[in-house]
Design a protein around this motif. Structure first.
Motif, PDB file in Angstrom:
ATOM      1  N   MET A   1       0.829  -1.200   0.000  1.00  0.00           N
ATOM      2  CA  MET A   1       0.000   0.000   0.000  1.00  0.00           C
ATOM      3  C   MET A   1       0.869   1.259   0.000  1.00  0.00           C
ATOM      4  SD  MET A   1      -2.837   1.095   2.768  1.00  0.00           S
ATOM      5  CE  MET A   1      -3.972   2.380   2.393  1.00  0.00           C
ATOM      6  N   ILE A   2       1.823   1.355   0.929  1.00  0.00           N
ATOM      7  CA  ILE A   2       2.724   2.499   0.995  1.00  0.00           C
ATOM      8  C   ILE A   2       4.142   1.986   1.210  1.00  0.00           C
ATOM      9  CG2 ILE A   2       0.963   4.078   1.870  1.00  0.00           C
ATOM     10  CD1 ILE A   2       2.245   3.780   4.664  1.00  0.00           C
ATOM     11  N   ASP A   3       5.103   2.877   1.006  1.00  0.00           N
ATOM     12  CA  ASP A   3       6.490   2.514   1.260  1.00  0.00           C
ATOM     13  C   ASP A   3       7.189   3.647   2.010  1.00  0.00           C
ATOM     14  OD1 ASP A   3       6.902   4.463  -0.696  1.00  0.00           O
ATOM     15  OD2 ASP A   3       7.673   3.066  -2.184  1.00  0.00           O
ATOM     16  N   ARG A   4       8.450   3.432   2.331  1.00  0.00           N
ATOM     17  CA  ARG A   4       9.231   4.416   3.062  1.00  0.00           C
ATOM     18  C   ARG A   4       9.266   5.748   2.321  1.00  0.00           C
ATOM     19  NH1 ARG A   4      14.123   6.336   2.504  1.00  0.00           N
ATOM     20  NH2 ARG A   4      15.161   7.254   4.295  1.00  0.00           N
ATOM     21  N   ALA A   5       9.434   5.716   0.999  1.00  0.00           N
ATOM     22  CA  ALA A   5       9.520   6.947   0.211  1.00  0.00           C
ATOM     23  C   ALA A   5       8.252   7.790   0.361  1.00  0.00           C
ATOM     24  CB  ALA A   5       9.771   6.613  -1.259  1.00  0.00           C
ATOM     25  N   VAL A 106       9.351  -3.763   6.450  1.00  0.00           N
ATOM     26  CA  VAL A 106       8.646  -4.578   7.433  1.00  0.00           C
ATOM     27  C   VAL A 106       7.884  -3.716   8.450  1.00  0.00           C
ATOM     28  CG1 VAL A 106      10.582  -4.832   9.057  1.00  0.00           C
ATOM     29  CG2 VAL A 106       8.857  -6.653   8.861  1.00  0.00           C
ATOM     30  N   ASP A 107       8.354  -2.482   8.684  1.00  0.00           N
ATOM     31  CA  ASP A 107       7.673  -1.581   9.619  1.00  0.00           C
ATOM     32  C   ASP A 107       6.302  -1.158   9.124  1.00  0.00           C
ATOM     33  OD1 ASP A 107       9.927  -1.528  11.317  1.00  0.00           O
ATOM     34  OD2 ASP A 107      10.827   0.088  10.122  1.00  0.00           O
ATOM     35  N   LEU A 108       6.061  -1.328   7.843  1.00  0.00           N
ATOM     36  CA  LEU A 108       4.813  -0.880   7.229  1.00  0.00           C
ATOM     37  C   LEU A 108       3.828  -2.019   7.005  1.00  0.00           C
ATOM     38  CD1 LEU A 108       6.471   1.524   4.653  1.00  0.00           C
ATOM     39  CD2 LEU A 108       5.452   2.119   6.864  1.00  0.00           C
ATOM     40  N   THR A 109       4.121  -3.174   7.574  1.00  0.00           N
ATOM     41  CA  THR A 109       3.247  -4.336   7.429  1.00  0.00           C
ATOM     42  C   THR A 109       2.653  -4.710   8.780  1.00  0.00           C
ATOM     43  OG1 THR A 109       5.049  -5.907   7.790  1.00  0.00           O
ATOM     44  CG2 THR A 109       4.622  -5.228   5.509  1.00  0.00           C
ATOM     45  N   GLY A 110       1.587  -5.431   8.736  1.00  0.00           N
ATOM     46  CA  GLY A 110       0.955  -5.902   9.965  1.00  0.00           C
ATOM     47  C   GLY A 110      -0.063  -4.909  10.490  1.00  0.00           C
ATOM     48  N   ASP A 111      -0.484  -5.157  11.703  1.00  0.00           N
ATOM     49  CA  ASP A 111      -1.534  -4.364  12.327  1.00  0.00           C
ATOM     50  C   ASP A 111      -0.989  -3.509  13.452  1.00  0.00           C
ATOM     51  OD1 ASP A 111      -3.524  -5.421  10.695  1.00  0.00           O
ATOM     52  OD2 ASP A 111      -4.032  -7.021  12.115  1.00  0.00           O
ATOM     53  N   LEU A 112      -1.727  -2.473  13.755  1.00  0.00           N
ATOM     54  CA  LEU A 112      -1.457  -1.604  14.894  1.00  0.00           C
ATOM     55  C   LEU A 112      -2.680  -1.665  15.795  1.00  0.00           C
ATOM     56  CD1 LEU A 112       0.457   0.568  16.121  1.00  0.00           C
ATOM     57  CD2 LEU A 112      -0.861   2.267  14.848  1.00  0.00           C
ATOM     58  N   SER A 113      -2.454  -1.873  17.079  1.00  0.00           N
ATOM     59  CA  SER A 113      -3.557  -1.933  18.042  1.00  0.00           C
ATOM     60  C   SER A 113      -3.358  -0.864  19.097  1.00  0.00           C
ATOM     61  CB  SER A 113      -3.610  -3.310  18.704  1.00  0.00           C
ATOM     62  OG  SER A 113      -3.906  -4.308  17.757  1.00  0.00           O
ATOM     63  N   TRP A 114      -4.448  -0.224  19.496  1.00  0.00           N
ATOM     64  CA  TRP A 114      -4.399   0.813  20.524  1.00  0.00           C
ATOM     65  C   TRP A 114      -5.785   0.982  21.128  1.00  0.00           C
ATOM     66  CZ3 TRP A 114      -5.065   1.729  15.430  1.00  0.00           C
ATOM     67  CH2 TRP A 114      -6.077   2.604  15.045  1.00  0.00           C
ATOM     68  N   TYR A 115      -5.823   1.672  22.250  1.00  0.00           N
ATOM     69  CA  TYR A 115      -7.102   2.016  22.863  1.00  0.00           C
ATOM     70  C   TYR A 115      -7.502   3.387  22.342  1.00  0.00           C
ATOM     71  CZ  TYR A 115     -10.832   3.091  26.041  1.00  0.00           C
ATOM     72  OH  TYR A 115     -12.056   3.422  26.535  1.00  0.00           O
TER      73      TYR A 115
END
Length: 168
Positions: A1-5, A106-115
């Motif tokens: 979807m997105i990259d570092r650039a 790899v920092d741009l993959t996976g999920d982010l969870s928060w309250y």
């Protein structure tokens, strides 16, 4: 979807926009900066404060650190003056640019969870979607500031991404 650039470009764009806004708003008296103009967050300074608060909150989720004080309702009063906002904004923009520079694929993959205080529950979303949201949120609220500035008879910042210089 997105990259570092993409993240680096949007971090640079964010900082460039905020520098322009500060320069254009410096001549305004505090009463004009804090005058309720009917925007969702009331005033120019209130909207700028909310945007900074939101950026700080997203950065806590993305790179750690201390959560900004208060909730959405308090976000408009984060800094009482344009000068105080500018100093904090400069630090936040540097943090966002440093974060973007350090990203790996790899920092741009996976999920982010928060309250989410706004929703009153835990949320999990794809991290790339959250990052796009952060940058979109910035543009959205700067657009509101631009509209308030225009309505007040002020010159607005050049906001077209394609006109950002390479050294911005």
């Amino acid at each position: 979807m997105i990259d570092r650039a993409y993240c680096v470009l949007m971090a640079r764009y964010n900082a460039w926009q905020n520098r322009q806004l500060f320069e254009l708003l410096k001549p305004l008296h505090l009463a004009e900066l804090t005058r309720d103009r009917g925007a969702f967050f009331g005033s120019i300074l209130g909207t700028l404060n909310h945007l900074l608060w939101g950026d700080l909150l997203w950065m806590v989720r993305l790179d750690g650190g201390e959560r900004p004080a208060g909730g959405i309702g308090d976000s408009t009063t984060l800094h009482p003056t344009l000068g105080a906002w500018d100093a904090a904004r400069f630090r936040a923009d540097g943090r966002i640019m440093a974060w973007a520079d350090r990203l790996n694929a790899v920092d741009l993959t996976g999920d982010l969870s928060w309250y989410s205080g706004a929703l009153g529950r835990h949320v999990t979303k794809p991290i790339a979607q959250c990052i796009v949201h952060m940058f979109n949120h910035q543009t959205h609220h700067r657009g509101q500031v631009h509209a308030m500035m225009t309505a007040a008879g002020l010159k607005g910042a050049v906001s077209d991404l394609v006109f950002m210089s390479e050294d911005a």
